[in-house]
Design a protein around this motif. Structure first.
Motif, PDB file in Angstrom:
ATOM      1  N   ILE A 283     -15.585  20.846 -45.184  1.00 34.54           N
ATOM      2  CA  ILE A 283     -16.099  19.679 -44.458  1.00 34.54           C
ATOM      3  C   ILE A 283     -14.893  19.052 -43.781  1.00 34.54           C
ATOM      4  CG2 ILE A 283     -17.015  17.332 -44.765  1.00 34.54           C
ATOM      5  CD1 ILE A 283     -18.367  18.491 -47.412  1.00 34.54           C
ATOM      6  N   VAL A 284     -14.921  18.933 -42.455  1.00 30.42           N
ATOM      7  CA  VAL A 284     -13.778  18.336 -41.754  1.00 30.42           C
ATOM      8  C   VAL A 284     -14.261  17.222 -40.848  1.00 30.42           C
ATOM      9  CG1 VAL A 284     -11.780  18.771 -40.296  1.00 30.42           C
ATOM     10  CG2 VAL A 284     -12.637  20.588 -41.752  1.00 30.42           C
ATOM     11  N   MET A 285     -13.639  16.072 -40.966  1.00 31.52           N
ATOM     12  CA  MET A 285     -14.005  14.953 -40.099  1.00 31.52           C
ATOM     13  C   MET A 285     -13.071  14.913 -38.898  1.00 31.52           C
ATOM     14  SD  MET A 285     -15.325  12.111 -42.719  1.00 31.52           S
ATOM     15  CE  MET A 285     -16.326  11.484 -41.368  1.00 31.52           C
ATOM     16  N   ASP A 286     -13.574  14.384 -37.807  1.00 34.14           N
ATOM     17  CA  ASP A 286     -12.787  14.305 -36.574  1.00 34.14           C
ATOM     18  C   ASP A 286     -12.712  12.851 -36.123  1.00 34.14           C
ATOM     19  OD1 ASP A 286     -11.831  14.476 -33.862  1.00 34.14           O
ATOM     20  OD2 ASP A 286     -12.302  16.623 -33.949  1.00 34.14           O
ATOM     21  N   PHE A 287     -11.489  12.310 -36.178  1.00 34.28           N
ATOM     22  CA  PHE A 287     -11.312  10.882 -35.904  1.00 34.28           C
ATOM     23  C   PHE A 287     -11.626  10.514 -34.453  1.00 34.28           C
ATOM     24  CE2 PHE A 287      -8.927   6.911 -35.249  1.00 34.28           C
ATOM     25  CZ  PHE A 287      -9.397   6.184 -36.332  1.00 34.28           C
ATOM     26  N   ARG A 288     -11.522  11.474 -33.552  1.00 33.26           N
ATOM     27  CA  ARG A 288     -11.756  11.170 -32.134  1.00 33.26           C
ATOM     28  C   ARG A 288     -13.192  10.718 -31.872  1.00 33.26           C
ATOM     29  NH1 ARG A 288     -10.870  16.533 -29.332  1.00 33.26           N
ATOM     30  NH2 ARG A 288     -12.088  17.095 -31.167  1.00 33.26           N
ATOM     31  N   PHE A 289     -14.110  11.125 -32.732  1.00 34.38           N
ATOM     32  CA  PHE A 289     -15.520  10.805 -32.511  1.00 34.38           C
ATOM     33  C   PHE A 289     -15.861   9.464 -33.177  1.00 34.38           C
ATOM     34  CE2 PHE A 289     -20.016  10.892 -32.466  1.00 34.38           C
ATOM     35  CZ  PHE A 289     -20.428  11.808 -31.505  1.00 34.38           C
ATOM     36  N   ILE A 290     -15.852   8.390 -32.374  1.00 32.03           N
ATOM     37  CA  ILE A 290     -16.136   7.026 -32.859  1.00 32.03           C
ATOM     38  C   ILE A 290     -15.400   6.750 -34.181  1.00 32.03           C
ATOM     39  CG2 ILE A 290     -17.914   5.237 -33.109  1.00 32.03           C
ATOM     40  CD1 ILE A 290     -19.905   6.984 -31.710  1.00 32.03           C
ATOM     41  N   GLY A 291     -14.092   7.002 -34.142  1.00 34.98           N
ATOM     42  CA  GLY A 291     -13.251   6.681 -35.293  1.00 34.98           C
ATOM     43  C   GLY A 291     -13.600   7.451 -36.556  1.00 34.98           C
ATOM     44  N   GLY A 292     -14.141   8.638 -36.397  1.00 31.91           N
ATOM     45  CA  GLY A 292     -14.503   9.433 -37.578  1.00 31.91           C
ATOM     46  C   GLY A 292     -15.509   8.728 -38.467  1.00 31.91           C
ATOM     47  N   SER A 293     -16.333   7.887 -37.856  1.00 30.95           N
ATOM     48  CA  SER A 293     -17.216   7.049 -38.676  1.00 30.95           C
ATOM     49  C   SER A 293     -18.404   7.851 -39.214  1.00 30.95           C
ATOM     50  CB  SER A 293     -17.710   5.854 -37.868  1.00 30.95           C
ATOM     51  OG  SER A 293     -18.282   6.274 -36.650  1.00 30.95           O
ATOM     52  N   MET A 294     -18.892   7.419 -40.376  1.00 35.06           N
ATOM     53  CA  MET A 294     -20.002   8.108 -41.048  1.00 35.06           C
ATOM     54  C   MET A 294     -21.326   7.421 -40.759  1.00 35.06           C
ATOM     55  SD  MET A 294     -20.657   9.256 -45.000  1.00 35.06           S
ATOM     56  CE  MET A 294     -20.224   7.734 -45.840  1.00 35.06           C
ATOM     57  N   GLY A 295     -22.177   8.138 -40.045  1.00 41.42           N
ATOM     58  CA  GLY A 295     -23.567   7.727 -39.894  1.00 41.42           C
ATOM     59  C   GLY A 295     -24.441   8.779 -40.549  1.00 41.42           C
ATOM     60  N   SER A 296     -25.695   8.821 -40.140  1.00 42.88           N
ATOM     61  CA  SER A 296     -26.658   9.728 -40.768  1.00 42.88           C
ATOM     62  C   SER A 296     -26.279  11.198 -40.625  1.00 42.88           C
ATOM     63  CB  SER A 296     -28.039   9.517 -40.156  1.00 42.88           C
ATOM     64  OG  SER A 296     -28.500   8.219 -40.440  1.00 42.88           O
ATOM     65  N   VAL A 297     -25.691  11.575 -39.469  1.00 41.56           N
ATOM     66  CA  VAL A 297     -25.366  12.994 -39.261  1.00 41.56           C
ATOM     67  C   VAL A 297     -24.250  13.438 -40.207  1.00 41.56           C
ATOM     68  CG1 VAL A 297     -24.431  14.669 -37.618  1.00 41.56           C
ATOM     69  CG2 VAL A 297     -26.177  13.038 -36.881  1.00 41.56           C
ATOM     70  N   VAL A 298     -23.214  12.607 -40.316  1.00 42.14           N
ATOM     71  CA  VAL A 298     -22.113  12.942 -41.229  1.00 42.14           C
ATOM     72  C   VAL A 298     -22.652  13.089 -42.654  1.00 42.14           C
ATOM     73  CG1 VAL A 298     -19.990  12.084 -42.299  1.00 42.14           C
ATOM     74  CG2 VAL A 298     -20.260  11.985 -39.812  1.00 42.14           C
ATOM     75  N   GLY A 299     -23.444  12.115 -43.085  1.00 38.16           N
ATOM     76  CA  GLY A 299     -23.992  12.158 -44.443  1.00 38.16           C
ATOM     77  C   GLY A 299     -24.834  13.406 -44.672  1.00 38.16           C
ATOM     78  N   GLU A 300     -25.679  13.706 -43.720  1.00 39.39           N
ATOM     79  CA  GLU A 300     -26.571  14.858 -43.855  1.00 39.39           C
ATOM     80  C   GLU A 300     -25.780  16.171 -43.921  1.00 39.39           C
ATOM     81  OE1 GLU A 300     -29.732  14.820 -44.438  1.00 39.39           O
ATOM     82  OE2 GLU A 300     -30.212  16.949 -44.165  1.00 39.39           O
ATOM     83  N   LYS A 301     -24.765  16.274 -43.069  1.00 39.81           N
ATOM     84  CA  LYS A 301     -24.002  17.522 -43.052  1.00 39.81           C
ATOM     85  C   LYS A 301     -23.156  17.697 -44.321  1.00 39.81           C
ATOM     86  CE  LYS A 301     -22.559  19.185 -38.920  1.00 39.81           C
ATOM     87  NZ  LYS A 301     -22.231  19.317 -37.472  1.00 39.81           N
TER      88      LYS A 301
END
Ligand SMILES: [Zn+2]
Lengths: 284, 273
Positions: free
Chosen positions: A122-140
């Motif tokens: 699982i890798v987060m990308d800070f460039r996308f709205i500050g790497g913020s967690m919404g429903s898509v991040v949680g679901e993935k």
């Protein structure tokens, strides 16, 4: 294996976020560095050791063996459930971030190998709205954990996030509970889970799946904390001590297991997985 | 005819100086309450009260965030903003609830977890994450009641459960309206607009499926008729507690997982391949 990995990164054209032939000024020590050298040193300053942020795919290139990465859940994208408009509509923010990054949201998940050991990553990308967690991040995150549970394969998560995504309101906050509940299941199943905290790892992501690893590794100098330093300073009305909330500070306070520089990260993950995975994963 | 309150007006009610705090609910709802102190690791956080009490002739574990009433008490309780010790104390007591098969009733009223040096040094994020993880698999019923302010991760840190109630004028938000206004609207005086945009009222959250039940308050808010508020809350708690206690723990936990699993809205294209 470690040497192979270094060699692999030496002559790679993968870190091409910044084109070769430019000069880069290190944000920390102001040293002027040729972009080719910057990229070849994995975006770490040769002079002061400053670790610059990586995109999700750069991180995957860094950690996952060549041609073993298979990406999942590329078909999930965010929606503006609240009809949220601040200085611009959330839908526009999403579109701009998608165009700028080529990502659907602030996360890439998939399966690959670390020196031959299979992992879900699982890798987060800070460039996308500050790497913020919404429903898509949680679901993935949850889908990745569910696959890991089914296949009994360890999970590595690389954090780079400012926290929950405000534009999705309480849905974002509740992703903290959702992802943590998934990690609880992974833990009960005795499947190794490792966190890599990179700059920055804060707020809702740190206070959920970002700090629940069996082992927590931090990159040098990363900002890691629940509340951002600016808000703390405003609240307590005093200057924060030097190095506050940096990786080394958290190591000193017992909050992370180890601080590992980027070029040793993959091998460190390999060694840890090698210890944990062989003993626990196949039985039970 | 009553005009419908705006989200901002409800927030002002939730923060009203005369609004009852957790300790009022504690006194009114529970008998034989014994407060239990300390996280057994570092200290005791007065921003969170934990203990054993009797509700409707049954023993329960009670947890709640307390802001305090007098200036002195508010200082002592850090205005209801917990440190890591508060979350760890709550977890310790919840594990005890699991051990002795006692249901947990957890009351939320906080502007947020405390943003301070000590809180960071001692792992605020770690303490909250641990609670989210452990509460998701705690083998006993958990009922959550949002009393007034549901301030972000600091609220959620004692807020994972089988059933979530919220008082009619309470709010529950990923960030304070002021914080959201200053970050996203670049103007902290736009808090009322942020409150509207964030959809944080009980009614909005119920419509979005994020809370299970709204506890009605009398006109003008809970402080105008505390007896009435208590009576509404008491009957809801009795009904839900009975239902949850009847469930086999395995089913209870499976349903809790599904509830958590399903939080979130996104768009999913027809599957790749
Ligand atoms: Zn430098």
């Amino acid at each position: 294996m470690f040497r192979d990995f270094l060699k692999r990164n030496e002559n790679k054209d993968k870190f091409r976020d910044i084109p070769d032939g430019l000069w880069i000024k290190c944000p920390q020590c102001s040293q002027i560095i040729y972009s080719k050298d910057w990229n070849e040193n994995l975006k770490v300053c040769i002079k002061c050791g400053y670790h610059d942020q990586l995109t999700a795919y750069e991180r995957i290139d860094l950690l996952i063996d060549d041609s073993t990465f298979e990406e999942f859940d590329t078909h999930i994208s965010p929606i503006d459930i609240l009809g949220f408009i601040d200085t611009k509509p959330y839908t526009q923010r999403i579109k701009e971030a998608q165009e700028a990054t080529g990502l659907k949201d602030a996360i890439v998940v998939g399966k690959g190998e670390i020196n031959g050991i299979p992992v879900y990553i699982i890798v987060m990308d800070f460039r996308f709205i500050g790497g913020s967690m919404g429903s898509v991040v949680g679901e993935k995150v949850v889908r990745t954990v569910e696959r890991a549970l089914k296949d009994r394969i360890p999970v590595v998560s690389v954090i780079s996030s400012g926290g929950a995504r405000m534009q999705e309101g309480l849905f974002s906050l509740f992703q903290m509970a959702k992802t943590s509940a998934a990690i609880a299941r992974l833990s009960d199943a005795k499947i190794p889970y490792i966190n890599v905290l990179t700059h920055p790892s804060t707020a809702g992501v740190l206070a959920s799946f970002g700090s629940l690893g069996d082992v927590i590794i931090a990159e040098p100098g990363a900002l890691i904390g629940f509340t951002g330093p600016r808000v703390i300073e405003q609240t307590i009305k005093q200057k924060l001590p030097e190095g506050f909330q940096r990786s080394e500070f958290l190591l000193e306070h017992g909050m992370v297991d180890l601080v590992v520089e980027r070029k040793k990260l993959k091998n460190t993950l390999f060694l840890i997985l090698n210890h944990l995975w062989r003993k626990s994963w196949k039985e039970s | 005819m009553e005009r419908k309150l705006t989200p901002w007006e409800r927030i002002l009610l939730a923060r009203h100086p005369n609004r009852p705090t957790f300790s009022d609910f504690l006194d009114a709802l529970f008998d034989n309450f014994i407060e239990l102190h300390g996280d057994r690791l570092y200290g005791d956080d007065p921003a969170i009260i934990t203990g054993l009490g009797t509700f409707n002739d049954e023993s329960v574990v009670v947890i709640g965030q307390e802001k305090g009433k007098s200036v002195q008490e508010k200082m002592k309780r850090n205005f209801g903003m917990p440190h890591p010790e508060g979350y760890r104390k709550a977890l310790r007591i919840m594990k005890m609830a699991e051990k002795f098969s006692l249901p947990v009733i957890s009351f939320i009223d906080t502007a947020g977890a405390y943003p301070g040096i000590g809180a960071e040094e001692r792992g605020q994020a770690w303490a909250i994450a641990q609670n989210l993880k452990e509460m998701s698999v705690l083998k006993t019923p958990i009922i959550v009641v949002v009393l007034s302010e549901g301030g972000s991760g600091g609220a959620l840190g004692i807020g994972v459960g089988d059933y979530i109630m919220i008082l009619e004028n309470a709010y529950y938000s990923v960030i304070s309206p002021e914080g959201c206004a200053s970050i996203l609207f670049r103007d902290s005086s736009k808090a009322p607009e942020a409150a509207e945009a964030l959809k944080i009222t009980a009614e909005d959250l119920y419509k979005l499926g994020l809370v299970d039940e709204i506890i009605p308050e009398p006109n003008g808010g809970a402080h105008q008729d505390f007896e009435g508020t208590i009576s509404n809350l008491k009957s809801a708690l009795k009904r839900v507690l009975k239902k949850l206690k009847e469930k086999d723990v395995k089913i209870l936990l499976e349903e809790r997982w599904l509830k958590l699993r399903n939080y979130g809205r996104f768009y999913e294209e027809a599957k790749e391949k």
